[in-house]
Design a protein around this motif. Structure first.
Motif, PDB file in Angstrom:
ATOM      1  N   GLY A 140       9.625  -2.500  -9.221  1.00  0.00           N
ATOM      2  CA  GLY A 140       9.138  -3.624  -8.435  1.00  0.00           C
ATOM      3  C   GLY A 140       7.879  -4.217  -8.998  1.00  0.00           C
ATOM      4  N   VAL A 193       1.919  -2.003  -9.113  1.00  0.00           N
ATOM      5  CA  VAL A 193       1.324  -0.705  -8.788  1.00  0.00           C
ATOM      6  C   VAL A 193       2.256   0.393  -9.260  1.00  0.00           C
ATOM      7  CG1 VAL A 193       0.598   0.833  -6.950  1.00  0.00           C
ATOM      8  CG2 VAL A 193       0.069  -1.613  -6.814  1.00  0.00           C
ATOM      9  N   ARG A 208       5.192   1.886   1.911  1.00  0.00           N
ATOM     10  CA  ARG A 208       6.367   1.020   1.979  1.00  0.00           C
ATOM     11  C   ARG A 208       6.587   0.659   3.436  1.00  0.00           C
ATOM     12  NH1 ARG A 208      10.405   3.342  -1.101  1.00  0.00           N
ATOM     13  NH2 ARG A 208      10.241   1.632  -2.570  1.00  0.00           N
ATOM     14  N   ALA A 246       6.330   5.344  -2.329  1.00  0.00           N
ATOM     15  CA  ALA A 246       6.321   3.998  -1.745  1.00  0.00           C
ATOM     16  C   ALA A 246       6.578   2.920  -2.784  1.00  0.00           C
ATOM     17  CB  ALA A 246       4.982   3.733  -1.068  1.00  0.00           C
ATOM     18  N   ILE A 247       6.405   3.314  -4.046  1.00  0.00           N
ATOM     19  CA  ILE A 247       6.500   2.247  -5.065  1.00  0.00           C
ATOM     20  C   ILE A 247       7.765   2.340  -5.922  1.00  0.00           C
ATOM     21  CG2 ILE A 247       4.037   1.873  -5.212  1.00  0.00           C
ATOM     22  CD1 ILE A 247       3.852   3.752  -7.498  1.00  0.00           C
ATOM     23  N   GLY A 302       8.371 -11.947  -5.222  1.00  0.00           N
ATOM     24  CA  GLY A 302       8.521 -10.507  -5.370  1.00  0.00           C
ATOM     25  C   GLY A 302       9.773 -10.120  -6.105  1.00  0.00           C
ATOM     26  N   PHE A 303       9.671  -8.999  -6.769  1.00  0.00           N
ATOM     27  CA  PHE A 303      10.811  -8.424  -7.464  1.00  0.00           C
ATOM     28  C   PHE A 303      10.890  -6.965  -7.061  1.00  0.00           C
ATOM     29  CE2 PHE A 303      12.611  -6.206 -11.132  1.00  0.00           C
ATOM     30  CZ  PHE A 303      13.774  -6.928 -11.328  1.00  0.00           C
ATOM     31  N   GLY A 304      12.058  -6.527  -6.618  1.00  0.00           N
ATOM     32  CA  GLY A 304      12.147  -5.144  -6.174  1.00  0.00           C
ATOM     33  C   GLY A 304      13.571  -4.780  -5.833  1.00  0.00           C
ATOM     34  N   ARG A 305      13.704  -3.869  -4.864  1.00  0.00           N
ATOM     35  CA  ARG A 305      15.063  -3.467  -4.480  1.00  0.00           C
ATOM     36  C   ARG A 305      15.832  -4.640  -3.886  1.00  0.00           C
ATOM     37  NH1 ARG A 305      11.898   0.078  -4.634  1.00  0.00           N
ATOM     38  NH2 ARG A 305      12.087   2.314  -5.028  1.00  0.00           N
ATOM     39  N   LYS A 315       1.881  -2.387   8.990  1.00  0.00           N
ATOM     40  CA  LYS A 315       3.168  -1.704   8.863  1.00  0.00           C
ATOM     41  C   LYS A 315       4.016  -2.024  10.097  1.00  0.00           C
ATOM     42  CE  LYS A 315       3.481   2.718   9.174  1.00  0.00           C
ATOM     43  NZ  LYS A 315       2.888   4.060   8.888  1.00  0.00           N
ATOM     44  N   GLY A 364       8.452  -5.018   2.109  1.00  0.00           N
ATOM     45  CA  GLY A 364       7.240  -5.118   1.317  1.00  0.00           C
ATOM     46  C   GLY A 364       6.383  -3.870   1.304  1.00  0.00           C
ATOM     47  N   LYS A 365       5.192  -4.037   0.767  1.00  0.00           N
ATOM     48  CA  LYS A 365       4.311  -2.895   0.499  1.00  0.00           C
ATOM     49  C   LYS A 365       2.908  -3.176   0.980  1.00  0.00           C
ATOM     50  CE  LYS A 365       7.255  -1.050  -2.743  1.00  0.00           C
ATOM     51  NZ  LYS A 365       8.489  -1.098  -1.930  1.00  0.00           N
ATOM     52  N   ILE A 366       2.190  -2.110   1.157  1.00  0.00           N
ATOM     53  CA  ILE A 366       0.766  -2.222   1.452  1.00  0.00           C
ATOM     54  C   ILE A 366       0.015  -1.342   0.455  1.00  0.00           C
ATOM     55  CG2 ILE A 366      -1.042  -1.970   3.179  1.00  0.00           C
ATOM     56  CD1 ILE A 366       1.210  -1.880   5.292  1.00  0.00           C
ATOM     57  N   PHE A 367      -0.992  -1.889  -0.198  1.00  0.00           N
ATOM     58  CA  PHE A 367      -1.796  -1.115  -1.143  1.00  0.00           C
ATOM     59  C   PHE A 367      -3.253  -1.127  -0.690  1.00  0.00           C
ATOM     60  CE2 PHE A 367       1.589  -3.132  -3.762  1.00  0.00           C
ATOM     61  CZ  PHE A 367       2.359  -1.998  -3.942  1.00  0.00           C
TER      62      PHE A 367
END
Ligand code: ADP
Ligand code: ADP
Ligand code: ADP
Lengths: 112, 443, 443, 443, 112, 112
Positions: free
Chosen positions: E27, E64, E101, E111-112, F35-38, F78, F89-92
Motif C-alpha cells: 500500500g 509506511v 488499520r 496494520a500496513i 490511495g493504493f492498497g488492498r 478509528k 484506511g490507516k492511521i499513523f
C-alpha cells in the motif's frame, strides 16, 4: 535533519518563499490543503439553500533542512507568513532519519 | 397556432389585404403582393440577424469568463446576463426613443418611448427595427464589463450599464443613425460612414471601457513592485475560444443584418466580414509570434475580433481585397495596443479597449480610405470628425459617470473581496465547487 | 445605414431596376420582380446556411478539445481557429479558382482567383457562392486536425492545412462539383451523386487525416508494451457533447443549404439529416453497450456524427425511412471502425477517420443504393468510382505531403514536448491555470 | 449539387410549374408565382426556426450539466443526447400520427405514422411541419431529465423518455394543436390559447418532471438529519449560463417560428419573447437578492427561463408592455416555487418543475388575462380548463408510468452508485479525467 | 516502523509503483504537490506579459513500512524514480510510533 | 506532541470531523490524496479501450495533538472512519518536536 511542515495562508506563499530563499533554503515542496481551526469558513447560498464551507484553503509547505538551520527557518516562516489575523496557520517540526537525492544518490545533508 | 394566425393576420393589416384575395389578380394587386413578400423577407432577415446578434451576448460572456479568473466567473457571467436584461428594459422604455425618436435639435430624439410608436393593427416594422437595435445597444453595454472585470462592484455595474443603454449609447447613436427611423443626427448629416457600428457601437463601448478601467485602477497584483505588468491568466481558454467563434457567427447578423433588407447586397458584406476576421487572426498570430517568440492564444483570439470590429464600418462599401487589408492591419494594431495599454498601467483584462475602441476607430477611418467608390479628403475628414466626436463625447461622459459612482456608492470592491474573489463575496457561491482550484497561483 | 443602402442599390443593379419602379407595373415587370424576390430568398438561405456551416468550426473545436487532454487544449483550439482563418485567405486567393474556375482539362479550374469574377456593380452571386463554399473547404481542412491531435507541430499544421485548402480539397472538389459554377469535372460528368459532400468534403478530410495519423505514428503511451491500445481519455466531455450539438445544428446548413435555393426541397433534406443523426446515435449507443457492457459516451457522440456524415451525400435523393437505415448502419460502422483503427495501431484521438472517412464512403455508396428514383448497377458503379478516386487521390497526395513535411521542417513535436504538453511548449501558456490538473494520470 | 436540383425540381412539382416558365407571364401565372415565393419563405422560416429550437437541446444539456455535479456529467449529457435521438425516431414512427393524425374522437390521431403522409413528388409541407414539431416534442421530453438528474437509471430514462415522446406528449398535443394539421382536439375546440406551448410543451414536461421527482425521492444528502434542504451545488456555472443564452436564442425560433409563416406578425413575437425573458431575469435577481441577501446566479438564470416559458403561450396575442409584466411575475414566481418545492422535500436539481411546470401554467393563464383583444371570463375559463387538464392528465399518467418502471426494472440507481457517481458506474468513464475534483465536498 | 516520503517526477509514478509492488509493498498514498528546487520552472506568456512558473508539478508518495524494509524500499524508489536529470526528487525517512488499520483495528506491522 | 496522519474514505470526512470536535480537537488539516492498497480501483472504458484506475480517492487528515490526547484521537478516528469495508484506511502516529502558531508565536501545546 528536521522536517518543517508549515500550514499558511495561500496569498502569503510568495513572501514565505522569498524569505526562505534569503536564508539560503534551496528547496521545498508545497501542496494545496484545506484547513479547519479557529478561523471559520463562510456560508454560501445555492438556489436558496445555505451551504457551510467548513474548510479554508491553505498551503502546506514541506521542508527538510539541516537540524542546525531549523530554528532560523521556523523564524523566517513565522515572520513572513504572519498577517496577525486568525488563520495564519501553524509550523510543526519533526525529526528526519535520512534523506536521499534520487538523481545522485547523495544522502544526509548533501541531499537537501 | 393556426387559430391565432387569423388574429395575427388582422393585426398585420397590409398582409390581410394582400392574401385575402380570391378576387382576380391584376398587375397592380400583384405588384402590391410582390412588395409584401419582399417585405416579409426583410422582416425575416432583420429578425434572424437580430437573433444572431443576440447570441453575441453568449460570446462576450464566454470570452470574458475565459479571460478572467475562476474565482470571478459567476460575477462576470451575471454581469453579461444582466446588462442585456436590464438593457432590454431601459432601451424599451427610454433608450430607443432617445436614439430614434423625432429630434428637433439633431442632438437626440424625444418621442417613441415605451415603443409607443407601435399600435396593435398598425405597421409592426418598428418592432422588428427595435429588436434589431436593442441587441446593438446591449453589445455596446457589454463591452464595458470586460475591461472592468474582476474588481467592479456588482450593484455599481448594474447602474452604469443601465446608464450606458439608456443615455450614453443612444445619444451618440442618434447622431449617426437617427435617420434610420424618425431621427436625424448631425453626424450622418455630414455623410459619416459607419454602416454597422465600428464607431457607433464598438468605439462607444471601447471608450467607455477605457474610462472605467482608468477610474477603477488595475487589479491587485497586475503590476509588480517594479511597475512591470504581470500576467493574470484567464482561467478557461476553451471557453474563450468558443466565445470568439460565437462572436464571429454573431457578426454574420451584425454586419449583413444592418441592411435590414433581404437583397443581394448582403453577399459582399458576408464575405468582407469573414475575410477581415480571418486576416485579423492571421496577422495577430504572426505579430504575437514575432514579439513573444510563440504564437499566443489570447492575442490571436483578440486578432479575429479586432478584424471583425474593424470591418464593421466599411463592410458594405469596401471590396473583399480591402477587407483583408483592413482586417490584417487590425490584427497587428490590437497586439500593439494591448501591450501599450498594459504598459501605461491601464488594466484591461480582456483587451476590450484595444479590440473595440482602437479598432473601432481604425475601422471607421478605413471605411473612408477604402471606399469602393473612391475616397476624398472630405470623406476622410468626416470620418475623422466622427471618430473624434465619439472619443471626446463617450470618454468624457463615461469618465464623469464613473467618478460620480466612485464618489457615491463606490465602484470597486474591497481588497479583501478582490483577493477572496467576487463570486463568494458578491454572490455567495462558487463557479466550480467540484474542482480543486489552485489558490496561490493567481490569488 | 440607409444612406449606404442607396450606394448598395446601385451596386446591386438588377435590384435597382426592379425596385426603382413607380412606373405602372406590367405582367412582365412583375415577373421580373417576382424572380428577383425569389433570388433574394436564395441569397438569404445560402448565406444563412453558410453561417450555420461556419459555426461547425466551433463544433469541431469543442469536440476535438473535449476528446483530447487538458495539456494540449490551447494547441487544438489554435489549430481549429487558424485552419479556418488561413483557409479563408488561401481559398479566396487560389482554392476557389482551382475548384470552380473554368477548366479545359476537367482536372481543375484555372481562373477566378482572388474572387476576380466579382466586379462592383456586377452580379454578386459569386460572393454568396464563395461564402458557402469557403466554409465547406474549411470543414475538410479542420477534420484532419482531430486525427493528428496532441503531437503535431503547430507550424507544420499551419502549412499542411493551408495546402489542403489551396490544392488538395479544391482539386477533388472540381471533379465532383465544378459545374456548380464555371468548372466541369470528370466525376460529375459520370453522374456521381454527392449532394452535400460525404465524399467531397468528409472523405477527403478523413482520408487526409488517415495519412497524417499514419505518418505521425501514435501518441506516447497509446500502446502498452503488450501492444494493446490504451485509453487516453479526453479531458472534457461536456465540451465534446456541446460540440456535437453544434455540429448537428451546423449540418442543418450544410445539407439543406447545398440547394443554394430557397424552395420546398429543403424540407426533406432537413428531415433526412435529423433522422440519420438520431439513428446513428441510437445504434452507436447500442453497439457500445453490447461491446463494452456499458453505453459509452465517446462512441455515442461519434455515432451521431457518423449518421450526419453518412446522410450528407444522399440527403436530397433518399426517403426519410432510408435516411434512418443509412444513419443506423453508420452508427454501427463507426464503432467497429474506431476499434479496428485502434487495433491496427493507427492513433486517431477523436475518431476522425472513422466518422468522416469511412462513413463518408458509406454515405456515398448509400446515396446510390437508396436513391429515391430507384438504383441501377451504373449508379452504384459510378458511386464506387467516386469513392475509390477520392481514397486513392486524397490518401496518396496527403501521404506524400506529410512525408515531405516530416523530411523537411518535421511533423511531430519532441517526446519531451509531447509529455510536457503542447500548450506550454508551443504556445507558452496553459488552458486552465486556476485548476489543479492531475499530472500523472495521463502524462 | 445542381444536377440534383433537377431531380428535386421534379419532386417539388408545384415549384416546377412556376419556374419552368419561359411562356409569357400573365396576371394569373404571376399570382401563382407570388404565392409560391411566399410559400418558399414560409418553408425557410419554419425550418430555420426548427434548427434554432433544435439547438435548445444543447442549451438544456449545458444548463442541466452545469447545475449538477461533476461525477454525473456524462450521464446527464447522454440523457440529453439520447432523449432527442430516441425521441426523433419514435416521434417519426408513432408520436406525430397520434398528435396530428386525423381523429374521430378528438382524443388522439390515428394515421400519418412513419410520415406516411409524404409521398415523393407530393407536397413536402408535412416534412417541414414534422421537422418543426419533432423539436418541440423533444423539448417536452428533455425537461424531465433535469428534475430527475443524478439518481435515475440510464436504461429507465431511455424507456420513459421514449414513452413521453411517443404517447404522453402527443396525446395532449393533439387536444390543443391537432387542427394545425389533420387532427382536431377538444381543447382547441373550446378556443384554448397556447400559441407556442407554455402548457402543451412546458407544463407537460414540467408536470411529468414533478411526478418523476416525487417517485424517485430526493438525492442522498439533499436533506439534513434536521430535514432542512441542503445545497448540492452545480459544478459548472459557465456551462449553465451558456445554456441559458442558448435557450434564449432557441426561443427566437420556438415562439416566432410557431407562426410557420414568414409574415410581419413575427416581429411582435420576437419583441415579446425578449422582453419577457429580460424582465424575468431582473425580477428573479431582485427576489433572490432580497431573500438571500445576495444576487444568486442559479435563481437569476432560472428567472430568464421562467420569463421565456411564461411568454410562450401569449407571445402572439399580448402587447410588449404586457410581456414585461408577464415575465416579471414569472421571475418572482420561479424563486418562490423553487424554495417551496425544496421545502416540501421534492428534489428538483435544476428547477425544471418551477420553470416549466409552474410558469407554463402562469403563462397560459396570462395569455388569457393580457389578450391584446381584451379578455372575458370565458377566455380565462378555457385557459384554466387547459391548465387543469394538463396537470391532471400529465401528472397522473406520468406518475403511474414511473411507478410501473420502479416496480419492474427499477427507476433509481443504488446508493453506492449514487455516491460513486453515475458516470463511473453507468458509463464507465469520467467527464474530467485530467482535473482534480474534490471528493468530499459534495460526495 | 518508518515513514518514507518520496517526491518524484509525475511520469515516473508508474515505474515506482511497479518497483514497489515487486518488493512486496502492498500500500501507499500519493498526492499532487508542487516542487521548488534546483530544477527551475518555465516562463509562460499571457497576452504579452511574461509569467514565471516557479513550482514544478511533482508527485509525493507516502509510504509506511516495517523498519527492516526501509532501506530496501528507499533503494527501490531511488532506482525506479531516477531519470538522471535535475528535478528527480528526494526521499525522506522518518520514524513512525504507531500504525492502525481502521477496518480491523490491527496495529503495528500488521496494520500496513 | 504527536502528529496523527489518517487516510480515510472521502465520504467519512464529516463523521470524523464531528467525532474529533466532540473530543475537543480544535484544528486539523486535510488534503485530497489517492490511495493504493488492498482495495483495488475500477476499470473504465474510453472509446473501446479499457483503462485501469489504480488509485482510489482518499482524504488525508493531518492532526497534531498533545501526546496525552493521542490515543483518544486515534480511537475516535478509528471509530468514526470505519465502514468495515476494505479501503477504510490507516492511521499513523509520529512524534513532533515543536509546534508554533504563526499568528501569536506561541509554541508547544499552546500552539495547537
Ligand atoms: N492541531 C492542528 N493540527 C494540524 N493542523 C492544524 C491544527 N490546528 C490548526 N491547524 C491548521 O492551521 C490553520 C490555522 O489554524 P487556526 O486555528 O484557524 O488559526 P490560528 O493558527 O491563527 O489559530 C488551520 O486552518 C489548519 O489548517
Ligand atoms: N529541502 C527540501 N525539502 C523538501 N522538498 C525538497 C527539498 N529540496 C527539494 N525538494 C523537492 O525535490 C524536488 C526536486 O529537487 P531539485 O533540487 O529540483 O532537483 P534534485 O532533487 O535533482 O536536486 C523539488 O521540486 C522539491 O519538490
Ligand atoms: N503502507 C502504507 N503506507 C501509506 N498508506 C497506506 C499504506 N497502506 C495503505 N495505505 C493507504 O490506506 C488506504 C486503504 O488501504 P487498503 O489496503 O486499501 O484497505 P485497508 O486499509 O482496509 O486494508 C490505501 O488506499 C492507501 O491510501
Amino acid at each position: 535533519m528536521k522536517k518543517i511542515e508549515a500550514v499558511i495562508k495561500p496569498f502569503k506563499l510568495d513572501d514565505v518563499k522569498d524569505a526562505l530563499n534569503k536564508i539560503g533554503v534551496k528547496g521545498m515542496t508545497i501542496s494545496e490543503v484545506k484547513g479547519f481551526g479557529r478561523q471559520k469558513g463562510h456560508k454560501e447560498t445555492y438556489r436558496g439553500a445555505e451551504y457551510q464551507v467548513d474548510f479554508v484553503p491553505k498551503i502546506k509547505i514541506d521542508l527538510v533542512v539541516d537540524a542546525a538551520m531549523s530554528d532560523q527557518v521556523v523564524a523566517a516562516i513565522k515572520e513572513s507568513a504572519s498577517s496577525g489575523k486568525i488563520g495564519d496557520g501553524k509550523i510543526f517540526v519533526m525529526s528526519v532519519d535520512e534523506a536521499v537525492r534520487i538523481r545522485t544518490g547523495e544522502t544526509g545533508r548533501d541531499a537537501i | 397556432m393556426r387559430r391565432l394566425i387569423f388574429i395575427l393576420v388582422l393585426i398585420a393589416a397590409t398582409a390581410g389585404s394582400a392574401w385575402a384575395g380570391d378576387e382576380v389578380p391584376t398587375a397592380l394587386s400583384n405588384k402590391e403582393a410582390i412588395d409584401l413578400v419582399q417585405t416579409h423577407a426583410n422582416y425575416l432577415w432583420t429578425l434572424i440577424a437580430a437573433a444572431l446578434v443576440f447570441f453575441m451576448q453568449a460570446g462576450f460572456a464566454m470570452v470574458e469568463t475565459g479571460f478572467t479568473r475562476a474565482k470571478n466567473a459567476i460575477n462576470i457571467l451575471m454581469k453579461n446576463l444582466m446588462d442585456f436584461s436590464v438593457g432590454s428594459i431601459v432601451y424599451w422604455a427610454v433608450g430607443f426613443g432617445i436614439m430614434f425618436g423625432t429630434t428637433t435639435t439633431g442632438w437626440f430624439g424625444t418621442d417613441g418611448f415605451f415603443l409607443s410608436d407601435f399600435t396593435p393593427g398598425g405597421d409592426p416594422w418598428v418592432l422588428a427595427f427595435w429588436m434589431f437595435q436593442v441587441v446593438f445597444a446591449a453589445t455596446a453595454a457589454t463591452i464595458v464589463s470586460g475591461a472592468m472585470a474582476e474588481r467592479t462592484k456588482f450593484v455599481s455595474y448594474l447602474i452604469y450599464s443601465a446608464i450606458v443603454s439608456t443615455v450614453i449609447y443612444p445619444v451618440f447613436g442618434s447622431w449617426a443613425w437617427g435617420s434610420l427611423y424618425h431621427g436625424n443626427g448631425w453626424l450622418e448629416g455630414l455623410g459619416f460612414i459607419d454602416f454597422a457600428g465600428s464607431t457607433v457601437v464598438h468605439s462607444v463601448g471601447g471608450w467607455a471601457a477605457l474610462a472605467g478601467a482608468i477610474v477603477l485602477g488595475p487589479r491587485i497584483g497586475k503590476y509588480g513592485p517594479d511597475g512591470k505588468p504581470r500576467a493574470i491568466m484567464g482561467h478557461n481558454m476553451p471557453l474563450a475560444a468558443l466565445g470568439v467563434f460565437i462572436l464571429w457567427l454573431g457578426w454574420f447578423g451584425f454586419n449583413p443584418g444592418s441592411t435590414t433588407t433581404a437583397d443581394k447586397s448582403i453577399a459582399m458584406i458576408f464575405v468582407n466580414t469573414n475575410l477581415a476576421a480571418a486576416a485579423g487572426a492571421c496577422t495577430a498570430l504572426i505579430t504575437s509570434w514575432i514579439k513573444f517568440g510563440k504564437p499566443e492564444v489570447g492575442m490571436t483570439l483578440n486578432g479575429a475580433l479586432a478584424g471583425l470590429v474593424a470591418i464593421t464600418a466599411g463592410c458594405a462599401n469596401v471590396s473583399p481585397a480591402s477587407a483583408i487589408i483592413i482586417g490584417a492591419i487590425a490584427g497587428v494594431l490590437v497586439v500593439i495596443s494591448v501591450l501599450f495599454i498594459d504598459k501605461i498601467k491601464i488594466d484591461d483584462p480582456v483587451g476590450a479597449v484595444s479590440v473595440h475602441g482602437v479598432n473601432g476607430a481604425w475601422g471607421t477611418l478605413a471605411a473612408g480610405i477604402f471606399n469602393i467608390g473612391g475616397t476624398t479628403a472630405t470623406i476622410i475628414g468626416v470620418q475623422l470628425i466622427g471618430i473624434a466626436a465619439c472619443f471626446v463625447y463617450t470618454f468624457g461622459i463615461a469618465f464623469i459617470m464613473f467618478k460620480i459612482i466612485t464618489a457615491t456608492i463606490g465602484l470597486r470592491v474591497s481588497p479583501e473581496e478582490e483577493t477572496e474573489g467576487l463570486d463568494v463575496i458578491e454572490h455567495g457561491g462558487s463557479a466550480y465547487p467540484d474542482f480543486e482550484t489552485s489558490t496561490y497561483a493567481q490569488s
